[in-house]
Structures are given as C-alpha cells and as structure tokens.
Design a protein around this motif. Structure first.
Motif: not given
Length: 192
Positions: A68-72, A135-147
């Motif tokens: 949160a706060g890192q995208g949109g 936050y930026a769903s459906h983008s590379d922003h969420v890759e940090v959440l994968r594991e």
C-alpha cells in the motif's frame, strides 16, 4: 476504502446475493468473477468453501497492505490497444491491469506516473479517473508478495465445482483442480 475491509465485504455481498437468488430458485449455469469477485464465483460454484473463500480474500487483502502507498490504478475510457500506445512513455512503470471492455481498460503502476498519465488524458480529452486504491494490482508491484501468498494460500484447496467456472486469468473455462495457490497469485499479478 482499505483493501482489508472492502475486498472481504465485496466477496461476502456477492456470495450472499447468489444465495438469495438460489433461495428463489435461480441457479447459475456458470460463474465468472472480476478481481476478488472470482473468489466469490469459485465459492458460489462450490470450488471453495465459504470459510476458504473468506480466508483467501482476507489473506490477499492483508498481503496487499504491505505494498500500500507504493502504487495505484487509473480507469480509462479507451480500449486496450489505444491504452498500450498511450502508456508507452511510461514503459516499465505503467501497465494494463484490466481489459474490462472494448472501450474501457485499467492501468496500474507508480503513483507519479499515473498522475502524469491523468494530466495527459486531461489535455487530450480522454475520460480517466483514479481508482481509489493505493496499490498496483495486476502489475509487477505485487511480485514481492508471491512467496508469502503461495505459502499463506497453500492450506486452501479447491473442491469439486458444481457449476462451470470461467477464469478472468485465462479467458476460458477452468477446472476447479486448477484453483490452487499459484492460480490465485496469478489472479492478483496478471492482466484481468
């Protein structure tokens, strides 16, 4: 407006409405969901228990709080082809998150780039509005959440679906057995 409140609420309302319709004899021939609505659709189809659907949407929303706060996101009154051309100057910072119709798409990415995009849209007369998320769903922003998501969702297993399910990830019918943790991560990361 917080994801950890809105997303579980939306799933609860969708599942409840389906139960209400069923109480009047309206049975779905198939289900499809958009964004977290696909969790509700899988529950309505019987592929997820109500408890697992609730757990999944809560875990996903909690994970999103970490970015949160890192995208949109910005909704545009343009088709995906036109949007691809429009966002080209922000390659690597903006991407198409959702192709909602032939004349509407959603872009996801860095807040500053989205602000610049909104400025361009205003000058060019393109109808655009910021989606009220940070936050930026459906983008590379969420890759940090994968594991984290794969681990958190591992105990949640799909059941045999009673109703056909159509995927907004693949664009076609999907078997309930495919609805494992990797699918639900892809659902958050890939284009809708």
């Amino acid at each position: 407006e917080r994801a950890e409140v809105v997303q579980p609420d939306l799933v609860a309302v969708a599942v409840s409405l389906a139960a209400l319709w069923r109480s009047y004899g309206v049975e779905p021939a198939a289900v499809v969901g958009h964004w977290q609505g696909e969790i509700a659709a899988a529950c309505v189809a019987g592929a997820l228990s109500l408890e697992d659907a609730g757990r999944m949407v809560a875990l996903r929303a909690r994970a999103l709080a970490k970015v949160a706060g890192q995208g949109g996101m910005v909704s545009l009154a343009l088709g995906a082809g036109a949007v691809r051309g429009l966002i080209e100057p922000w390659s690597g910072r903006l991407s198409i998150a959702a192709e909602n119709s032939p004349v509407q798409a959603v872009v996801s990415g860095d807040p500053e780039s989205l602000t610049e995009l909104l400025g361009v849209c205003g000058r060019e007369g393109v109808r655009a509005r910021r989606v009220p998320v940070d936050y930026a769903s459906h983008s590379d922003h969420v890759e940090v959440l994968r594991e984290e998501l794969l681990e958190a969702l591992a105990p949640i297993g799909p059941r045999i679906a009673e109703v056909p399910i159509y995927s907004s990830v693949t664009g076609g019918a999907i078997e309930a057995a495919e609805l494992g943790p990797d699918y639900w991560y892809r659902k958050l990361r890939e284009l809708v």
